[in-house]
Write a protein that holds these residues in place. Structure first.
Motif: not given
Length: 425
Positions: A19-20, A43-45, A71-73, A405-408
């Motif tokens: 996770q970032p 995908k994690a950007s 997408k995230v805010p 998952t917001l990562t890869n």
């Protein structure tokens, strides 16, 4: 802890390690005297962009492109969504805008480029004379061909106007720091999102040879671009890349080590067999079954109970019309080869939450999986021949659905050989 629960906990730990919020902040460079621009794809950007915003002490702006649903805010960095694994117009427009944003920068400016798996499709800007439809057709054919990820990305780089170091060259003379989450075997930055900020030692001739090797129909415009050499990428030693650096912030190995720690905390030895295993998914599954049987029967090369961990990116050569997924194809082949072997459980999932083109991360396998399938009149060998791993495991209720998952960091595979699998002396 029951085997299935332990395997799922290990997968969650592997994803969390990449996770970032955990792995990105310590890699941020200091603010520059000039502007700070954030760009990126993968995908994690989007999640990476949010973490940059949270930890950046100075003004910044930018644009990143991520997969639909990821997408995230963000407040200062614009997030655009596009298609994966086959590019669409949204990805093309995002790539064009990113390339325009980096024009006219100076030596006092800083570009932070956020790169992760999926960027090859999301950052889609066709090379000279090519249409988006050409790239879409080639992408589909490459995905079905059984080509390795490095082979596919070699072709993509040479048919692109932004990959293969071209984006880095466009940032010159600004300082460029690429923060990358690796989803490729070997963690070579040229293969993460097809290397938009990395020098590329491969050639147009290499790309042509790959297309010929897999008998892929090449549109005339693409063939002309490659044969003429006009599709050549930015090479090592190019002076425009002198102020560019890449920092690998998360890798498959890091995820496997996190999963191994969970197993050991539960009292089960864990052994990492490799973080860059490639090949046909069904072949890797069959080989892994042989290793698991050796452990169970002879205690070689490890004694049971133990967990065998591996990562990498296998391939699937499409022969049927099933729903695919390289992780579930691996798992189904493993199950067929084990044939209900007592005491062996497994999980195989993609750490981005999407195995193939399904919104399903992967699945779990148990000693009774095949027995339950036959009871439902679901033939495992027929499903494997038809590339229908998702259909097989979904029918049994054994799919693993994680959501975005917001990562890869690529594929995660764990095979648990319990003490029950060892025959009495």
């Amino acid at each position: 802890m029951p085997p299935k629960a332990l395997l799922q906990k290990m997968f969650a730990a592997a994803v969390d390690a990449a996770q970032p919020r955990h792995c990105l902040p310590q890699h941020l460079p200091p603010p520059p005297a000039g502007r700070t621009l954030v760009i990126g794809a993968g995908k994690a950007s989007a999640e990476m962009a949010r973490v940059v915003e949270q930890h950046w002490p100075a003004p910044l702006s930018g644009l990143v492109v991520t997969r639909y649903g990821y997408k995230v805010p963000c407040e200062r960095i614009e997030i655009v969504e596009a298609a994966h694994p086959v590019p669409d117009q949204a990805g093309l427009e995002a790539a064009r805008r990113i390339l325009a944003l980096v024009q006219g920068l100076g030596e006092d400016d800083l570009v932070i480029c956020l790169i992760s798996g999926g960027g090859s499709s999301l950052l889609a800007l066709p090379g000279e004379g090519l249409a988006l439809a050409d790239k879409q057709a080639l992408n589909r054919d490459l995905l079905r061909s059984g080509a390795t990820i490095s082979e596919m990305n070699c072709v993509r780089r040479h048919l692109s106007a932004i990959k293969g170091g071209r984006l880095a060259a466009a940032c010159h003379p600004a300082r460029l720091v690429t923060l990358a989450i690796s989803d490729v075997p070997g963690d070579d930055p040229i293969n993460i999102a097809s290397g938009p900020t990395s020098a590329d030692p491969t050639t147009c001739a290499d790309a042509l040879a790959i297309l010929q090797r897999y008998a892929i129909d090449v549109p005339p415009q693409a063939r002309a671009l490659l044969e003429s050499g006009r599709g050549e990428t930015v090479k090592p030693g190019d002076p425009r890349l002198a102020s560019s650096e890449t920092r690998m912030i998360a890798t498959p190995q890091m995820a496997l080590e996190a999963a191994a720690a969970v197993a050991r905390a539960a009292g089960v030895p864990a052994h990492i067999l490799g973080d860059s295993i490639e090949g046909e998914a069904r072949d890797v599954g069959t080989v892994m079954a042989g290793i698991a049987r050796q452990v169970a029967r002879f205690g070689q090369p490890f004694s049971a109970p133990c967990i065998l961990l591996s990562g990498g990116e296998t391939t699937v050569t499409i022969r049927g019309d099933g729903r695919g997924g390289r992780n579930v194809e691996f798992l189904l082949a493993l199950g067929v080869a084990l044939d209900g072997h007592a005491g062996i459980h497994a999980i195989a999932c993609d750490t981005d939450g999407v195995d193939g083109q399904e919104e399903i991360a992967g699945a779990c396998l148990a000693p009774d999986t095949l027995e339950r399938a036959w009871a439902l009149q679901v033939n495992p060998r027929e499903r494997l021949a038809n590339n229908d791993g998702h259909g097989f495991f979904q029918a049994l209720g054994d799919s693993v659905v994680s959501g975005p998952t917001l990562t890869n960091v690529n594929d995660f595979r764990a095979v648990y050989i319990s003490a029950a699998a060892v025959p009495p002396p």
